[in-house]
Design an enzyme around this catalytic site. Structure first.
Site, PDB file in Angstrom:
ATOM      1  N   GLN A  64       0.793  -1.432   0.102  1.00 20.76           N
ATOM      2  CA  GLN A  64       0.072   0.079   0.053  1.00 20.76           C
ATOM      3  C   GLN A  64       0.801   1.189   0.078  1.00 20.76           C
ATOM      4  O   GLN A  64       0.593   2.734   0.111  1.00 20.76           O
ATOM      5  CB  GLN A  64      -1.112   0.104   1.275  1.00 20.76           C
ATOM      6  CG  GLN A  64      -1.941  -0.636   1.096  1.00 20.76           C
ATOM      7  CD  GLN A  64      -2.549  -0.601   2.686  1.00 20.76           C
ATOM      8  OE1 GLN A  64      -2.523  -1.259   3.486  1.00 20.76           O
ATOM      9  NE2 GLN A  64      -3.640  -0.262   2.016  1.00 20.76           N
ATOM     10  N   HIS A 149      -7.368  -9.017   5.853  1.00 24.60           N
ATOM     11  CA  HIS A 149      -7.263  -8.348   5.014  1.00 24.60           C
ATOM     12  C   HIS A 149      -5.918  -7.712   4.636  1.00 24.60           C
ATOM     13  O   HIS A 149      -5.956  -7.441   2.842  1.00 24.60           O
ATOM     14  CB  HIS A 149      -8.006  -7.466   5.697  1.00 24.60           C
ATOM     15  CG  HIS A 149      -7.852  -5.588   4.938  1.00 24.60           C
ATOM     16  ND1 HIS A 149      -9.681  -5.482   4.251  1.00 24.60           N
ATOM     17  CD2 HIS A 149      -6.974  -4.540   4.820  1.00 24.60           C
ATOM     18  CE1 HIS A 149      -8.979  -3.863   3.788  1.00 24.60           C
ATOM     19  NE2 HIS A 149      -7.798  -3.420   3.957  1.00 24.60           N
ATOM     20  N   GLU A 150      -4.970  -7.495   4.995  1.00 23.31           N
ATOM     21  CA  GLU A 150      -3.770  -7.231   5.032  1.00 23.31           C
ATOM     22  C   GLU A 150      -2.708  -8.399   4.150  1.00 23.31           C
ATOM     23  O   GLU A 150      -2.233  -8.057   3.250  1.00 23.31           O
ATOM     24  CB  GLU A 150      -2.993  -6.280   6.904  1.00 23.31           C
ATOM     25  CG  GLU A 150      -3.806  -5.452   7.446  1.00 23.31           C
ATOM     26  CD  GLU A 150      -3.666  -4.217   6.411  1.00 23.31           C
ATOM     27  OE1 GLU A 150      -3.196  -4.243   5.291  1.00 23.31           O
ATOM     28  OE2 GLU A 150      -4.516  -3.468   6.315  1.00 23.31           O
ATOM     29  N   HIS A 153      -3.736  -7.792   0.431  1.00 22.84           N
ATOM     30  CA  HIS A 153      -2.546  -6.969   0.229  1.00 22.84           C
ATOM     31  C   HIS A 153      -1.339  -7.073  -0.760  1.00 22.84           C
ATOM     32  O   HIS A 153      -0.752  -7.336  -1.842  1.00 22.84           O
ATOM     33  CB  HIS A 153      -2.478  -6.038   0.667  1.00 22.84           C
ATOM     34  CG  HIS A 153      -3.461  -4.770   0.726  1.00 22.84           C
ATOM     35  ND1 HIS A 153      -4.100  -4.351  -0.103  1.00 22.84           N
ATOM     36  CD2 HIS A 153      -4.355  -4.863   1.607  1.00 22.84           C
ATOM     37  CE1 HIS A 153      -4.871  -3.435   0.408  1.00 22.84           C
ATOM     38  NE2 HIS A 153      -4.603  -3.016   1.796  1.00 22.84           N
TER      39      HIS A 153
END
Length: 187
Positions: A64, A149-150, A153
């Site tokens: 991110q 969720h992370e 990524h």
């Protein structure tokens, strides 16, 4: 195991790292495993934490902020100075529960968009901490969801790829200036 890396939990006017947003190609690239855990990496962790706190986040994955490494920082209590953050290096999922829950998620890379996502209720992971020590963690509720969720990524997946209500998804993205074309639905 909470991190020993200390960073003041405050908002910086100019956080050290720049966030990338939905539609940016860097969010779609798979992150590389980290081979060396050293002071340079720990400095990167500090900068990721400072950036996350500055943006009111509770989790941030290295992709991110344009870093293609398997590195995640999480802090579910950003207002609590006594609660240390969690640092996950090269996390792998060992096991997930059969039980599935639906909850609202948001993402620093897609500001102001909050939508329901289905995920396993419990996740068990193996990872290294900021000193390269092997760890395991079993997590549920918000922490379990945040980890999943992370970790998405790290594989070039963004939470909107998992949203099943495409009409609501398209409306929310459009309302916040994001393109539905940037979504890559997961079957």
């Amino acid at each position: 195991m909470p991190s020993e890396i200390a960073v003041e939990k405050k908002k910086l006017k100019n956080p050290p790292l720049e966030l990338h947003y939905l539609g940016d190609r860097v969010l779609r690239q798979a992150a590389k495993r980290i081979s060396k855990v050293d002071d340079e990496l720990r400095q990167m962790v500090r900068e990721m934490l400072q950036t996350m706190y500055s943006k009111d986040g509770i989790g941030l994955a290295a992709p991110q902020v344009g870093i293609h490494k398997q590195l995640i920082v999480i802090d579910l209590e950003p207002e609590n100075a006594a609660n240390p953050p969690l640092v996950l290096i090269n996390p792998t999922i060992k096991q997930v529960s059969r039980d599935i829950s639906v909850a609202e998620e948001g993402c620093l890379s897609i500001p102001n968009v909050y939508l329901d996502v289905k995920r396993p209720e419990v996740v068990e992971i193996a990872y290294k901490d900021e000193y390269g020590r092997p760890r395991t963690l079993k997590a549920n509720d918000l922490l379990g969801r945040c980890i999943q969720h992370e970790m998405d990524h790290l594989n070039g997946v963004v939470f909107v790829d998992r949203v099943e209500n495409s009409l609501t998804l398209a409306q929310e993205l459009s309302k916040n200036g994001f393109s539905y074309q940037a979504v890559k639905p997961i079957a």
